[in-house]
Design a protein around this motif. Structure first.
Motif, mmCIF file in Angstrom:
data_model
loop_
_atom_site.group_PDB
_atom_site.id
_atom_site.type_symbol
_atom_site.label_atom_id
_atom_site.label_comp_id
_atom_site.label_asym_id
_atom_site.label_seq_id
_atom_site.Cartn_x
_atom_site.Cartn_y
_atom_site.Cartn_z
ATOM 1 N N GLY A 7 0.803 -1.218 0.000
ATOM 2 C CA GLY A 7 0.000 0.000 0.000
ATOM 3 C C GLY A 7 0.839 1.271 0.000
ATOM 4 N N GLN A 8 0.120 2.401 0.126
ATOM 5 C CA GLN A 8 0.773 3.712 0.052
ATOM 6 C C GLN A 8 1.854 3.844 1.132
ATOM 7 N N ILE A 9 1.547 3.444 2.355
ATOM 8 C CA ILE A 9 2.525 3.563 3.444
ATOM 9 C C ILE A 9 3.485 2.376 3.430
ATOM 10 N N ASP B 67 0.780 -9.250 1.853
ATOM 11 C CA ASP B 67 -0.371 -8.549 1.259
ATOM 12 C C ASP B 67 -1.224 -9.577 0.527
ATOM 13 N N ASP C 179 -4.207 -13.298 3.670
ATOM 14 C CA ASP C 179 -5.295 -12.409 4.075
ATOM 15 C C ASP C 179 -5.227 -12.297 5.603
ATOM 16 N N VAL C 180 -5.191 -11.056 6.108
ATOM 17 C CA VAL C 180 -5.051 -10.896 7.564
ATOM 18 C C VAL C 180 -6.266 -11.403 8.334
ATOM 19 N N LEU D 52 -0.517 -2.797 8.803
ATOM 20 C CA LEU D 52 -1.076 -1.706 7.995
ATOM 21 C C LEU D 52 -2.290 -2.130 7.167
ATOM 22 N N SER E 280 -5.680 -2.734 5.699
ATOM 23 C CA SER E 280 -6.930 -2.074 6.096
ATOM 24 C C SER E 280 -7.701 -1.645 4.861
ATOM 25 N N LEU F 52 -9.787 1.782 3.667
ATOM 26 C CA LEU F 52 -9.792 3.177 4.088
ATOM 27 C C LEU F 52 -11.208 3.773 4.040
ATOM 28 N N PRO G 279 -1.665 1.740 12.804
ATOM 29 C CA PRO G 279 -2.068 3.124 12.591
ATOM 30 C C PRO G 279 -3.553 3.344 12.785
ATOM 31 N N SER G 280 -3.869 4.394 13.550
ATOM 32 C CA SER G 280 -5.235 4.893 13.579
ATOM 33 C C SER G 280 -5.316 6.080 12.614
ATOM 34 N N TYR H 26 -15.170 3.158 8.683
ATOM 35 C CA TYR H 26 -13.705 3.215 8.846
ATOM 36 C C TYR H 26 -13.346 3.848 10.196
ATOM 37 N N LYS I 42 -11.481 2.328 13.450
ATOM 38 C CA LYS I 42 -10.245 2.924 13.989
ATOM 39 C C LYS I 42 -10.404 3.208 15.485
ATOM 40 N N TYR J 161 -2.725 8.930 12.046
ATOM 41 C CA TYR J 161 -2.216 9.631 10.861
ATOM 42 C C TYR J 161 -3.286 10.558 10.311
ATOM 43 N N PRO J 162 -2.862 11.735 9.818
ATOM 44 C CA PRO J 162 -3.761 12.544 8.994
ATOM 45 C C PRO J 162 -3.702 12.042 7.550
ATOM 46 N N LEU K 224 -2.173 11.371 4.158
ATOM 47 C CA LEU K 224 -0.757 11.298 3.783
ATOM 48 C C LEU K 224 -0.573 11.581 2.298
#
Ligand code: NAD
Ligand code: AKB
Length: 331
Positions: free
Chosen positions: A11-13, A34, A54-55, A76, A78, A80, A116-117, A143, A147, A170-171, A173
């Motif tokens: 993912g992005q992060i 992933d 798969d988590v 991570l 999730s 969104l 991350p929240s 979501y 969180k 996180y805000p 990103l």
């Protein structure tokens, strides 16, 4: 040296966090997980170790943790905010059962956990400006509900079982390496990418909604600083507020126009506007600064310049311009 597992690693992060963790600990020490194998980078297949899982599957997670003798997890994986509103049952399932499995397995194997929240834990009754660390939490999205529930679950495992689980809210990103996936704040990356390509942009949020945002290098540095901090210094065990930037789509468009004079942005708010309207404009991160030295570095101007430069370079590489120039004797 720690053996580290990163879930949601494509993912992005995850894609950026893995790079930094591999520089720190060595590539073989960082296991990515992933739903699908990672896309090839620059035509090269990406390097192992990578696990497709798969988590929601506890046994699969348990096998990976045991096989690699994992000591630390960055969880991570999730759905969104925007995707979560389209698929609320799936969002609850992935976000909550994945976290519960990670916490249970971490307890069993005595692992340290980062989870991350998000600013999505806040809602319409939360003070909108300089939102306090401890305040009314009334999320309006599935979501956000996952969180806030996740924050409470992490705090419970810390208090009840002494599990060393740490978290940041996180805000939105902003980053250029991997496109964001299904969030409300994704407009910022979309707008910068269009501007870098010399195109106009139609924003799915209105011009004036200010949200807390952060450039990815600050997010990665903050995540690692929190994980490196002395456990005794941490006074917050649900999730830390972490502020950096606060801007609206119109303010980002103006920052871009300083460097791309012809850039135009129009506005056609969709259902994501309702999500953004219930999030804060800025957060109070006094606790993060005092406890573990949170200190973001990038301003809106610095982020805009860096993003445009990287995105233009990416576009040039995609078109093969970089290689042609390298091969040209006069270049
Ligand atoms: P992303 O959507 O870019 O990546 C999430 C990854 O999780 C994807 O690669 C996806 O394939 C994987 N995934 C989804 N379901 C899975 C499952 N069942 N099993 C295994 N993997 C699965 O998200 P991101 O932006 O990298 O966010 C990572 C974390 O940070 C999430 O918890 C998110 O809520 C949180 N966060 C992100 C932002 C942001 O702006 N990016 C802001 C606040 C919080
Ligand atoms: C989203 O918009 O869903 C994320 C977030 C702020 O959690 N970027």
């Amino acid at each position: 040296m720690s053996r580290i597992l990163v879930t949601g690693a494509n993912g992005q992060i995850g894609s950026e966090l893995v790079e930094v963790l591999r520089e720190r600990h060595g590539p073989s020490q960082v296991v990515r997980l992933d739903l699908k194998p990672p896309p090839a980078a620059n035509g090269r297949p990406s390097s192992p170790p990578f696990e497709v899982a798969d988590v929601r599957n506890r046994d699969a997670l348990a096998d990976v943790i045991a096989h690699y003798e994992i000591e630390e997890i960055y969880h991570l994986a999730s759905l969104l905010s925007a995707t979560g509103e389209q698929h609320p049952d799936r969002a609850w399932d992935v976000n909550m059962s994945g976290l519960k499995h990670v916490l249970d397995l971490a307890r069993e194997h005595d692992l340290q956990v980062f989870w991350p929240s998000s600013i999505a834990v806040f809602g319409p009754s939360t003070p909108r400006h300089n939102t306090p660390q401890s305040t009314v939490l009334d999320p309006t999205t599935m979501y956000g509900v996952t969180k806030r529930s996740g924050e409470l679950l992490c705090q419970y495992y810390y208090r009840r079982h002494g599990l060393d689980v740490r978290s940041l809210r996180y805000p939105g990103l902003v980053s250029h390496k991997t496109a964001p996936g299904g969030g409300t704040t994704d407009y910022a990356v979309d707008m910068l990418a269009r501007a870098a390509a010399g195109e106009e942009y139609t924003c799915f949020l209105g011009p004036d909604v200010r949200l807390p945002m952060m450039y990815m290098p600050d997010a990665i540095a903050g995540t690692l600083a929190l994980m490196d901090a002395d456990a005794g210094a941490l006074s917050v065990r649900d999730s830390y507020n972490a502020g950096a930037l606060s801007f609206s789509p119109a303010e980002l468009a103006a920052a871009i126009q300083e460097h791309v004079p012809g850039f135009t942005c129009t506005y056609a708010p969709d259902e994501r506007q309702r999500i953004a309207d219930n999030w804060p404009a800025s957060v109070d991160d006094t606790a993060a600064r005092a406890d573990w030295g949170w200190a973001p570095e990038h301003s809106l101007e610095a982020m805009t310049v860096d993003m445009l430069s990287h995105l233009r370079e990416g576009t040039r590489e995609q078109r093969g311009v970089g290689r042609e120039e390298q091969g040209s004797p006069g270049a």
